[in-house]
Design a protein around this motif. Structure first.
Motif, PDB file in Angstrom:
ATOM      1  N   MET A  85       0.832  -1.209   0.000  1.00 14.40           N
ATOM      2  CA  MET A  85       0.000   0.000   0.000  1.00 14.40           C
ATOM      3  C   MET A  85       0.869   1.263   0.000  1.00 14.40           C
ATOM      4  SD  MET A  85      -3.263   0.260   2.463  1.00 14.40           S
ATOM      5  CE  MET A  85      -4.049  -1.258   1.986  1.00 14.40           C
ATOM      6  N   GLN A  92       2.082   9.582  -4.713  1.00 14.20           N
ATOM      7  CA  GLN A  92       1.537  10.942  -4.586  1.00 14.20           C
ATOM      8  C   GLN A  92       2.646  12.001  -4.583  1.00 14.20           C
ATOM      9  OE1 GLN A  92      -1.871  12.019  -3.184  1.00 14.20           O
ATOM     10  NE2 GLN A  92      -2.672  10.100  -2.395  1.00 14.20           N
ATOM     11  N   LYS A 272      -5.469   9.439 -11.938  1.00 12.51           N
ATOM     12  CA  LYS A 272      -5.973   9.594 -10.575  1.00 12.51           C
ATOM     13  C   LYS A 272      -6.947   8.468 -10.220  1.00 12.51           C
ATOM     14  CE  LYS A 272      -7.525  13.635  -9.396  1.00 12.51           C
ATOM     15  NZ  LYS A 272      -8.152  14.957  -9.469  1.00 12.51           N
ATOM     16  N   ALA A 276      -6.372   5.684  -7.338  1.00 12.08           N
ATOM     17  CA  ALA A 276      -7.360   5.588  -6.261  1.00 12.08           C
ATOM     18  C   ALA A 276      -7.826   4.138  -6.120  1.00 12.08           C
ATOM     19  CB  ALA A 276      -8.547   6.511  -6.545  1.00 12.08           C
ATOM     20  N   SER A 279      -5.251   1.720  -4.514  1.00 11.95           N
ATOM     21  CA  SER A 279      -5.099   1.812  -3.050  1.00 11.95           C
ATOM     22  C   SER A 279      -5.691   0.588  -2.358  1.00 11.95           C
ATOM     23  CB  SER A 279      -5.807   3.065  -2.519  1.00 11.95           C
ATOM     24  OG  SER A 279      -5.228   4.209  -3.056  1.00 11.95           O
ATOM     25  N   PHE A 280      -6.737   0.008  -2.955  1.00 13.61           N
ATOM     26  CA  PHE A 280      -7.423  -1.102  -2.293  1.00 13.61           C
ATOM     27  C   PHE A 280      -6.882  -2.475  -2.691  1.00 13.61           C
ATOM     28  CE2 PHE A 280     -10.348   2.475  -2.302  1.00 13.61           C
ATOM     29  CZ  PHE A 280     -10.725   2.512  -0.966  1.00 13.61           C
ATOM     30  N   LEU A 283      -5.366  -5.054  -0.249  1.00 19.61           N
ATOM     31  CA  LEU A 283      -6.339  -5.766   0.588  1.00 19.61           C
ATOM     32  C   LEU A 283      -6.943  -6.948  -0.171  1.00 19.61           C
ATOM     33  CD1 LEU A 283      -8.143  -2.640   2.100  1.00 19.61           C
ATOM     34  CD2 LEU A 283      -6.505  -4.126   3.263  1.00 19.61           C
TER      35      LEU A 283
ATOM     36  N   VAL B  40      -5.618   3.443   5.747  1.00 20.84           N
ATOM     37  CA  VAL B  40      -4.665   3.997   4.765  1.00 20.84           C
ATOM     38  C   VAL B  40      -5.267   3.921   3.360  1.00 20.84           C
ATOM     39  CG1 VAL B  40      -2.437   3.648   3.617  1.00 20.84           C
ATOM     40  CG2 VAL B  40      -2.579   3.491   6.105  1.00 20.84           C
ATOM     41  N   ALA B  41      -5.871   2.775   3.036  1.00 21.33           N
ATOM     42  CA  ALA B  41      -6.444   2.594   1.693  1.00 21.33           C
ATOM     43  C   ALA B  41      -7.539   3.632   1.431  1.00 21.33           C
ATOM     44  CB  ALA B  41      -7.001   1.182   1.540  1.00 21.33           C
ATOM     45  N   VAL B  42      -8.407   3.828   2.414  1.00 30.27           N
ATOM     46  CA  VAL B  42      -9.522   4.766   2.230  1.00 30.27           C
ATOM     47  C   VAL B  42      -8.996   6.196   2.089  1.00 30.27           C
ATOM     48  CG1 VAL B  42     -11.546   5.782   3.347  1.00 30.27           C
ATOM     49  CG2 VAL B  42     -11.195   3.295   3.399  1.00 30.27           C
ATOM     50  N   ASN B  44      -6.006   7.192   1.338  1.00 30.21           N
ATOM     51  CA  ASN B  44      -5.175   7.338   0.148  1.00 30.21           C
ATOM     52  C   ASN B  44      -6.043   7.477  -1.110  1.00 30.21           C
ATOM     53  OD1 ASN B  44      -2.660   7.467  -1.131  1.00 30.21           O
ATOM     54  ND2 ASN B  44      -2.685   5.291  -1.608  1.00 30.21           N
ATOM     55  N   ALA B  45      -7.113   6.697  -1.171  1.00 30.68           N
ATOM     56  CA  ALA B  45      -8.016   6.792  -2.331  1.00 30.68           C
ATOM     57  C   ALA B  45      -8.664   8.182  -2.380  1.00 30.68           C
ATOM     58  CB  ALA B  45      -9.078   5.702  -2.261  1.00 30.68           C
ATOM     59  N   ALA B  47      -7.388  10.897  -1.079  1.00 28.05           N
ATOM     60  CA  ALA B  47      -6.316  11.848  -1.432  1.00 28.05           C
ATOM     61  C   ALA B  47      -6.066  11.847  -2.934  1.00 28.05           C
ATOM     62  CB  ALA B  47      -5.039  11.487  -0.677  1.00 28.05           C
ATOM     63  N   TRP B  48      -6.089  10.652  -3.547  1.00 28.97           N
ATOM     64  CA  TRP B  48      -5.894  10.585  -5.006  1.00 28.97           C
ATOM     65  C   TRP B  48      -7.047  11.266  -5.728  1.00 28.97           C
ATOM     66  CZ3 TRP B  48      -1.962  10.208  -7.985  1.00 28.97           C
ATOM     67  CH2 TRP B  48      -0.823   9.510  -7.571  1.00 28.97           C
ATOM     68  N   SER B  49      -8.265  11.108  -5.203  1.00 30.05           N
ATOM     69  CA  SER B  49      -9.423  11.730  -5.853  1.00 30.05           C
ATOM     70  C   SER B  49      -9.326  13.250  -5.798  1.00 30.05           C
ATOM     71  CB  SER B  49     -10.712  11.270  -5.184  1.00 30.05           C
ATOM     72  OG  SER B  49     -10.787   9.872  -5.221  1.00 30.05           O
TER      73      SER B  49
END
Lengths: 490, 90
Positions: A85, A92, A272, A276, A279-280, A283, B40-42, B44-45, B47-49
């Motif tokens: 992750m 960024q 972007k 985004a 990021s997942f 998991l 972190v995943a939430v 970070n997503a 932040a990217w948006s």
């Protein structure tokens, strides 16, 4: 593993599909420029970009190696979810500054950034040094994928295709579709390969959970068999956990194939959205393979030093032995693993060709000859790598370990240079060389960690210190042209 | 927030050898780490948006003009990345 004939048929269908995609990708080519071949003409939309980032980031090591690591280490390998992750977090720092410059100046390789950003007598040496480190990392990554391809092809066909046949045959298929279709073929096949990987992993994990009776039962069984696998890690493991997150996060964003996907995006919006979504993915992937390795602790008694990498094949053998749908699903997992390996190998090869042709031995150009040179270098590297890959017993673990330690030394030239105009060429080169020598020297002397900290991270700290201090005190005028990043203060 | 989640994901603050407690089917320190990584995943997503990523530099970029050949680097400047055909016009 007794997939036999079904394995051969499944593999054959998969390879024919790859060749078909290459032909469609060739028809879609706009011209013969390096930009079109190596970056798909910068037309990758959100979905394909997301899938190619995913399939490239998760290699055969993620699917076959990580469960083995989790089997050995126990629950502390949950750190892998964190470090995968961290890569998307560190992007960024890189993407918002690098992306607009790459579009404006038509970057094709990472070396194009070095050409634009740095000046002075040492700029060519710096570009070569960066290209050499990146090429070494890519070459040993490619070699590891070739070896894994041979192993999986042999397993999935129950030995009907021997290891050597798998290495050579699959390498030939990769070279074919990469040469014909370039980045388009690689990205499109990555999309299909990523989907196969996700379905295969989800199926295997669901079977394991239902077999064990739930996650609680797995944890209790592991605790009864190997209490160390569930216990709170020691202080030195915690330091190593932080160090691994740092190493992987900083080094992985500097893989040339990752940087080139930033260049290849159709638009900043597509980029972007893809990041985004990415990021997942730890998991959905790294966490799952970690839990698969941990679940195997309760099922098998393996020699953790020797046999742990065989965890997934062992699980699939057990699963597939039930016959019917279970065999078909196990076969799908194997093809998913092969997909992961091939998608990483093709991306490495494409990047390696462009890097050698443009940054190291060739010249930057936008014509057909520059593209042809990149294709030739890719073919040469593959041909050179195959004899090494055929040596099944050859141990390149030390080199593979070194991969990230080498890449992280490029951090000042990219992540810092994008944000600080005062950074100068000579100090960056000096820092890179000293950091690399320190990391490589310590690794070959048998020291891979200093109190839990990777030698590459330690080398990078020294590297950064040299680059910053000497840039501040140096009278060298080779700082960044002030108009490149006009809003940054120096 | 992302940095804090990373710091808390590593169980440096826990005593080694503490008895096993299970949360959500996992050892408690693993469940905490996983919770942190979901956070972190939430973030970070998000932040990217929200990130400002443009396809053009902030201001008119005249870097090429401000990048004069260094006397001892004459051969290198000939390799300055030529804008590549159609996309250079974007």
């Amino acid at each position: 593993m007794n997939f036999g004939l079904w394995g051969v048929i499944g593999l054959g269908v998969y390879l024919v599909a790859l060749v078909g995609v290459a032909e469609v990708a060739k028809q879609a080519k706009l011209d013969a420029s390096p930009s079109d071949h190596f970056l798909a003409g910068r037309t990758l939309g959100s979905f394909v970009l997301f899938m190619t980032l995913y399939a490239t980031a998760y290699s055969g090591n993620s699917l076959l190696g990580y469960p083995g690591r989790a089997y050995r280490s126990g629950f502390e390998f949950i750190m892998a979810t964190g470090f995968m992750m961290s890569i998307i977090v560190v992007f960024q720092i890189l993407v918002p500054k690098l992306r607009p410059l790459s579009v404006r100046h038509g970057f094709v390789t990472p070396g194009d950034w070095i050409r634009l950003r740095f000046q002075g007598p040492w700029v060519r040496t710096l570009r070569w040094a960066v290209a050499i480190l990146m090429s070494l990392a890519l070459a040993n990554f490619l070699l590891a994928q070739l070896k894994a391809m041979g192993e999986v092809a042999s397993l999935v066909t129950a030995g009907r295709i021997p290891y050597e046949g798998g290495v050579i045959g699959l390498a030939a298929v990769i070279l074919f579709y990469e040469t014909r279709g370039g980045m388009r073929a690689v990205a499109w096949t990555d999309a299909a390969q990523g989907i196969a990987m996700l379905i295969g992993l989800a199926a295997l994990f669901s079977w394991l959970i239902s077999e064990a009776g739930g996650l609680d039962e797995i944890t209790l069984a592991v605790a009864a068999k190997r209490p160390d696998a569930v216990s709170v890690p020691t202080a030195i493991v915690c330091v190593n956990w932080f160090s691994t997150i740092t190493l992987m996060g900083l080094a992985s964003v500097l893989y040339p194939q990752a940087i080139q996907r930033v260049f290849a995006a159709e638009s900043a919006t597509a980029l972007k959205r893809s990041f985004a979504g990415m990021s997942f993915m730890p998991l959905a992937t790294t966490l799952i393979v970690t839990l698969i390795g941990i679940a195997a602790i309760a099922r098998f008694d393996l020699d953790t030093a020797v046999d742990a990498d065989g965890v997934v094949p062992l699980l699939l053998r057990e699963w597939g032995s039930a016959g019917g749908w279970a065999t078909a699903a196990a076969l799908l997992v194997f093809l998913g693993a092969l997909s992961a390996i091939m998608s990483t190998a093709d991306s490495c090869l494409l990047s390696l060709g462009s890097l050698l042709a443009r940054d190291l031995f060739g010249r930057a150009g936008s014509d057909q000859a520059a593209t042809a040179l990149g294709k030739r270098w890719a073919a040469v590297m593959l041909i050179v790598a195959i004899p090494f890959a055929l040596q099944r017993e050859i141990t390149l673990w030390r080199l593979i370990e070194l991969k990230m330690e080498l890449l992280i030394q490029c951090v000042p030239a990219f992540l810092l240079a994008l944000h600080w105009k005062g950074l100068k060429t000579g100090p960056v080169l000096a820092g890179l060389l000293i950091g690399t020598l320190l990391s490589v020297g310590l690794t070959f002397a048998g020291t891979t960690r200093l109190y839990g900290v990777h030698v590459g991270v330690a080398g990078c700290i020294v590297n950064l210190a040299i680059a910053v201090v000497f840039s501040l005190v140096s009278r060298d005028a080779s700082r960044m042209p002030s108009a490149i990043l006009p809003t940054q203060s120096s | 927030v992302i940095g804090l989640a990373y710091v808390m994901s590593v169980p440096w603050y826990r005593e080694t050898g503490a008895p096993l407690r299970i949360w959500f089917g996992l050892p408690d320190w693993v469940a905490v780490a996983l919770f942190c990584y979901v956070a972190v995943a939430v973030f970070n997503a998000v932040a990217w948006s929200l990130a400002e990523v443009s396809d053009t530099p902030d201001e008119d970029d005249t870097a090429q003009a401000l990048h004069p050949p260094h006397p001892s680097d004459a051969s290198d400047t000939s390799e300055s990345p030529a804008p590549i055909g159609h996309e250079a016009a974007r």
